[in-house]
Write a protein that holds these residues in place. Structure first.
Motif, PDB file in Angstrom:
ATOM      1  N   LEU A   1       4.954  -0.927  -4.334  1.00 21.07           N
ATOM      2  CA  LEU A   1       4.438  -1.618  -3.898  1.00 21.07           C
ATOM      3  C   LEU A   1       4.908  -2.097  -2.619  1.00 21.07           C
ATOM      4  N   GLU A   2       3.609  -2.356  -1.928  1.00 23.44           N
ATOM      5  CA  GLU A   2       4.374  -3.276  -0.238  1.00 23.44           C
ATOM      6  C   GLU A   2       3.879  -4.627  -0.341  1.00 23.44           C
ATOM      7  N   SER A   3       5.092  -5.353   0.277  1.00 24.63           N
ATOM      8  CA  SER A   3       4.387  -7.108   0.437  1.00 24.63           C
ATOM      9  C   SER A   3       5.183  -7.454   1.462  1.00 24.63           C
ATOM     10  N   ARG A   4       4.807  -8.474   1.898  1.00 20.45           N
ATOM     11  CA  ARG A   4       5.913  -9.055   3.271  1.00 20.45           C
ATOM     12  C   ARG A   4       7.160  -9.426   2.488  1.00 20.45           C
ATOM     13  N   MET A   5       7.583  -8.846   3.002  1.00 21.87           N
ATOM     14  CA  MET A   5       9.556  -9.580   2.531  1.00 21.87           C
ATOM     15  C   MET A   5      10.155 -10.247   3.990  1.00 21.87           C
TER      16      MET A   5
ATOM     17  N   PHE B   1      13.494   6.884   8.748  1.00 25.75           N
ATOM     18  CA  PHE B   1      12.889   6.769   7.774  1.00 25.75           C
ATOM     19  C   PHE B   1      11.349   6.817   8.731  1.00 25.75           C
ATOM     20  N   LEU B   2       9.841   6.519   7.822  1.00 29.24           N
ATOM     21  CA  LEU B   2       8.770   6.424   9.307  1.00 29.24           C
ATOM     22  C   LEU B   2       8.796   5.828   9.386  1.00 29.24           C
ATOM     23  N   VAL B   3       7.882   4.687  10.407  1.00 25.65           N
ATOM     24  CA  VAL B   3       7.860   3.102  10.630  1.00 25.65           C
ATOM     25  C   VAL B   3       6.209   3.497  11.262  1.00 25.65           C
ATOM     26  N   LYS B   4       5.557   2.715  10.496  1.00 22.54           N
ATOM     27  CA  LYS B   4       4.103   2.946  11.338  1.00 22.54           C
ATOM     28  C   LYS B   4       4.324   1.502  11.980  1.00 22.54           C
ATOM     29  N   VAL B   5       3.468   1.233  13.675  1.00 27.01           N
ATOM     30  CA  VAL B   5       3.852   0.291  14.420  1.00 27.01           C
ATOM     31  C   VAL B   5       2.624  -0.122  13.770  1.00 27.01           C
ATOM     32  N   VAL B   6       2.415  -1.381  13.306  1.00 27.67           N
ATOM     33  CA  VAL B   6       1.431  -2.502  12.968  1.00 27.67           C
ATOM     34  C   VAL B   6       1.306  -4.041  13.591  1.00 27.67           C
ATOM     35  N   GLY B   7       2.924  -4.163  14.083  1.00 25.71           N
ATOM     36  CA  GLY B   7       3.020  -5.935  14.361  1.00 25.71           C
ATOM     37  C   GLY B   7       4.101  -5.655  15.525  1.00 25.71           C
ATOM     38  N   ARG B   8       4.509  -7.094  15.802  1.00 23.22           N
ATOM     39  CA  ARG B   8       5.437  -6.969  16.346  1.00 23.22           C
ATOM     40  C   ARG B   8       6.815  -6.437  16.688  1.00 23.22           C
ATOM     41  N   GLY B   9       7.344  -6.718  15.030  1.00 21.89           N
ATOM     42  CA  GLY B   9       8.191  -6.448  14.361  1.00 21.89           C
ATOM     43  C   GLY B   9       8.637  -4.428  14.673  1.00 21.89           C
TER      44      GLY B   9
HETATM   45  C1  LIG Z   1       8.992  -1.937  -0.293  1.00 23.50           C
HETATM   46  C2  LIG Z   1       8.500  -1.624   1.079  1.00 23.50           C
HETATM   47  C3  LIG Z   1       8.610  -0.380   1.785  1.00 23.50           C
HETATM   48  C4  LIG Z   1       7.830   0.212   3.143  1.00 23.50           C
HETATM   49  N1  LIG Z   1       7.653   0.711   3.720  1.00 23.50           N
HETATM   50  C5  LIG Z   1       7.391   0.917   5.032  1.00 23.50           C
HETATM   51  C6  LIG Z   1       7.288   2.430   5.362  1.00 23.50           C
HETATM   52  O1  LIG Z   1       8.154   3.326   4.999  1.00 23.50           O
HETATM   53  N2  LIG Z   1       7.163   2.437   6.947  1.00 23.50           N
HETATM   54  C7  LIG Z   1       6.285   2.070   6.987  1.00 23.50           C
HETATM   55  O2  LIG Z   1       5.837   2.348   8.233  1.00 23.50           O
HETATM   56  N3  LIG Z   1       6.253   0.146   6.816  1.00 23.50           N
HETATM   57  C8  LIG Z   1       6.902   0.328   5.159  1.00 23.50           C
HETATM   58  N4  LIG Z   1       6.672  -0.747   4.975  1.00 23.50           N
HETATM   59  C9  LIG Z   1       5.822  -2.064   5.502  1.00 23.50           C
HETATM   60  C10 LIG Z   1       6.399  -2.760   6.735  1.00 23.50           C
HETATM   61  O3  LIG Z   1       7.286  -3.126   6.473  1.00 23.50           O
HETATM   62  C11 LIG Z   1       5.269  -3.640   7.448  1.00 23.50           C
HETATM   63  O4  LIG Z   1       4.594  -2.803   8.279  1.00 23.50           O
HETATM   64  C12 LIG Z   1       6.366  -4.128   8.600  1.00 23.50           C
HETATM   65  O5  LIG Z   1       7.344  -5.044   8.284  1.00 23.50           O
HETATM   66  C13 LIG Z   1       5.338  -4.736   9.704  1.00 23.50           C
HETATM   67  O6  LIG Z   1       5.677  -6.168  10.679  1.00 23.50           O
HETATM   68  P1  LIG Z   1       5.639  -6.219  11.919  1.00 23.50           P
HETATM   69  O7  LIG Z   1       6.474  -7.146  12.051  1.00 23.50           O
HETATM   70  O8  LIG Z   1       5.392  -4.827  12.441  1.00 23.50           O
HETATM   71  O9  LIG Z   1       4.058  -6.900  11.709  1.00 23.50           O
HETATM   72  P2  LIG Z   1       3.475  -8.007  11.194  1.00 23.50           P
HETATM   73  O10 LIG Z   1       3.305  -8.361  12.924  1.00 23.50           O
HETATM   74  O11 LIG Z   1       4.411  -8.828  10.647  1.00 23.50           O
HETATM   75  O12 LIG Z   1       2.248  -7.717  10.870  1.00 23.50           O
HETATM   76  C14 LIG Z   1       1.158  -7.453  11.140  1.00 23.50           C
HETATM   77  C15 LIG Z   1      -0.299  -6.739  10.395  1.00 23.50           C
HETATM   78  O13 LIG Z   1       1.158  -5.752   9.331  1.00 23.50           O
HETATM   79  C16 LIG Z   1       0.854  -6.425   7.781  1.00 23.50           C
HETATM   80  N5  LIG Z   1       1.966  -6.818   7.580  1.00 23.50           N
HETATM   81  C17 LIG Z   1       3.110  -7.379   7.965  1.00 23.50           C
HETATM   82  N6  LIG Z   1       4.137  -6.606   6.642  1.00 23.50           N
HETATM   83  C18 LIG Z   1       3.708  -5.960   5.653  1.00 23.50           C
HETATM   84  C19 LIG Z   1       4.651  -5.699   4.770  1.00 23.50           C
HETATM   85  N7  LIG Z   1       5.246  -5.607   4.032  1.00 23.50           N
HETATM   86  N8  LIG Z   1       3.311  -4.861   3.277  1.00 23.50           N
HETATM   87  C20 LIG Z   1       1.726  -4.535   3.963  1.00 23.50           C
HETATM   88  N9  LIG Z   1       1.426  -5.148   5.005  1.00 23.50           N
HETATM   89  C21 LIG Z   1       2.484  -6.005   6.583  1.00 23.50           C
HETATM   90  C22 LIG Z   1       0.276  -7.837   8.099  1.00 23.50           C
HETATM   91  O14 LIG Z   1      -0.656  -8.572   7.422  1.00 23.50           O
HETATM   92  C23 LIG Z   1       0.188  -8.245   9.218  1.00 23.50           C
HETATM   93  O15 LIG Z   1      -1.784  -7.608   8.958  1.00 23.50           O
HETATM   94  C24 LIG Z   1       7.371  -0.887   3.661  1.00 23.50           C
HETATM   95  C25 LIG Z   1       6.997  -2.877   3.607  1.00 23.50           C
HETATM   96  C26 LIG Z   1       7.747  -2.277   1.200  1.00 23.50           C
HETATM   97  C27 LIG Z   1       7.470  -4.131   1.240  1.00 23.50           C
END
Ligand SMILES: Cc1cc2nc3c(=O)[nH]c(=O)nc-3n(C[C@H](O)[C@H](O)[C@H](O)COP(=O)(O)OP(=O)(O)OC[C@H]3O[C@@H](n4cnc5c(N)ncnc54)[C@H](O)[C@@H]3O)c2cc1C
Ligand code: FES
Length: 259
Positions: A216-220, A72-80
């Motif tokens: 599409l991406e969405s919160r899950m 997997f490729l994981v981009k850091v965007v938040g706590r998880g």
């Molecule tokens: C089907 C699918 C496939 C994905 N594939 C990848 C992938 O290959 N690599 C990758 O790095 N990420 C992917 N994502 C997005 C990834 O799941 C989220 O970035 C991650 O769940 C954020 O968790 P967090 O706790 O770090 O962020 P949080 O602390 O929960 O949120 C931080 C920020 O990210 C936003 N965010 C949180 N979850 C999502 C989400 N699911 N989609 C869009 N924005 C979000 C929030 O609105 C907030 O601005 C995918 C999402 C889906 C639905």
């Protein structure tokens, strides 16, 4: 339509590499043999022990896989995501998958282009692996040079990958849809994944002329259709990204309702 509710798998983080742009390449070994995985499918994953709050598993698209390892490729965007990439090699993980029933299936058209924006490149790399024989171009758009390591790594996997950046500091200057427009007058089908503004631009440029299938991406919450947290408004009513997608025909999706 492929039908998957996924397996609950035990795995270990076996490799971790920082590629730049906040993106890590993670590889997991699973105890069990993996079932067949289709391009566009994803896993919900997370360590057995989160470092801070008790978190829900997070969704990530499969980039590559073999019998019992998956990448997997994981981009850091938040706590998880921060927690996930800070895990050491050998950390036990829960992996729920492969998930997703709407996947990238073989093109019906004569000419197929792939368009990725940022981390949206992940499922398209998997799609490329399966369907490279029918792909006419693959454009990877990023914001700037911070993504150089990811672009180099992706280029090592995809021959003829076209890289573009918003500020022109890496590859062509411009957005991925702009660059794709220059590459060909008519494309029968496009597979896309990236931020909503990019999907809107792809639809604005090619909608009505090309079939556009987008992941599409969405919160899950659950990833298996049980919690409704991933609902998206479409011409067929409210659908679940995890169960009905994540790949949708973009002409069916109310783009202005996407976040
Ligand atoms: C089907 C699918 C496939 C994905 N594939 C990848 C992938 O290959 N690599 C990758 O790095 N990420 C992917 N994502 C997005 C990834 O799941 C989220 O970035 C991650 O769940 C954020 O968790 P967090 O706790 O770090 O962020 P949080 O602390 O929960 O949120 C931080 C920020 O990210 C936003 N965010 C949180 N979850 C999502 C989400 N699911 N989609 C869009 N924005 C979000 C929030 O609105 C907030 O601005 C995918 C999402 C889906 C639905
Ligand atoms: S994430 Fe629970 S229904 Fe889609």
């Amino acid at each position: 339509m492929h039908c998957s509710r996924g397996l609950e798998l035990e795995g270990f983080l076996i490799d971790k590499a920082f590629l730049g742009g906040g993106v890590y390449l993670l590889r997991f070994e699973t105890k069990e043999l993996l079932p067949e995985i289709l391009p566009g499918q994803f896993f919900m994953l997370g360590p057995h022990r989160w470092k801070s709050d008790p978190f829900l598993l997070r969704p990530f698209a499969v980039v590559d896989w073999s019998e019992n390892d998956v990448e997997f490729l994981v981009k850091v965007v938040g706590r998880g995501t921060k927690d996930i990439v800070s895990c050491e090699r050998g950390t036990p993980f829960r992996l729920r998958g492969p998930l997703g029933n709407g996947v990238f299936t073989a093109t019906r058209g004569r000419s197929l282009a792939l368009v990725a924006g940022g981390i949206g490149v992940a499922p398209l790399l998997c799609a490329w692996k399966f369907h490279s024989d029918v792909v006419s171009s693959f454009v990877f758009g990023v914001s700037n040079r911070d993504w150089a390591g990811v672009a180099d790594w992706a280029s090592s996997k995809v021959s003829g990958l076209t890289v573009a950046s918003d500020d022109g500091s890496l590859g062509y200057k411009g957005t991925a849809p702009d660059v794709l427009k220059k590459e060909g007058d008519f494309i029968d089908e496009i597979w896309a994944c990236g931020p909503v503004p990019m999907l809107k631009a792809v639809y604005g440029t090619f909608g009505g002329k090309s079939l556009i299938m987008a992941s599409l991406e969405s919160r899950m919450g659950c990833g298996i259709g049980g919690c409704h947290s991933c609902a998206v408004k479409t011409q067929r009513g409210m659908l679940k990204v995890c169960h009905d997608g994540p790949v949708f025909d973009l002409s069916e999706v109310f783009l202005d309702e996407l976040i």
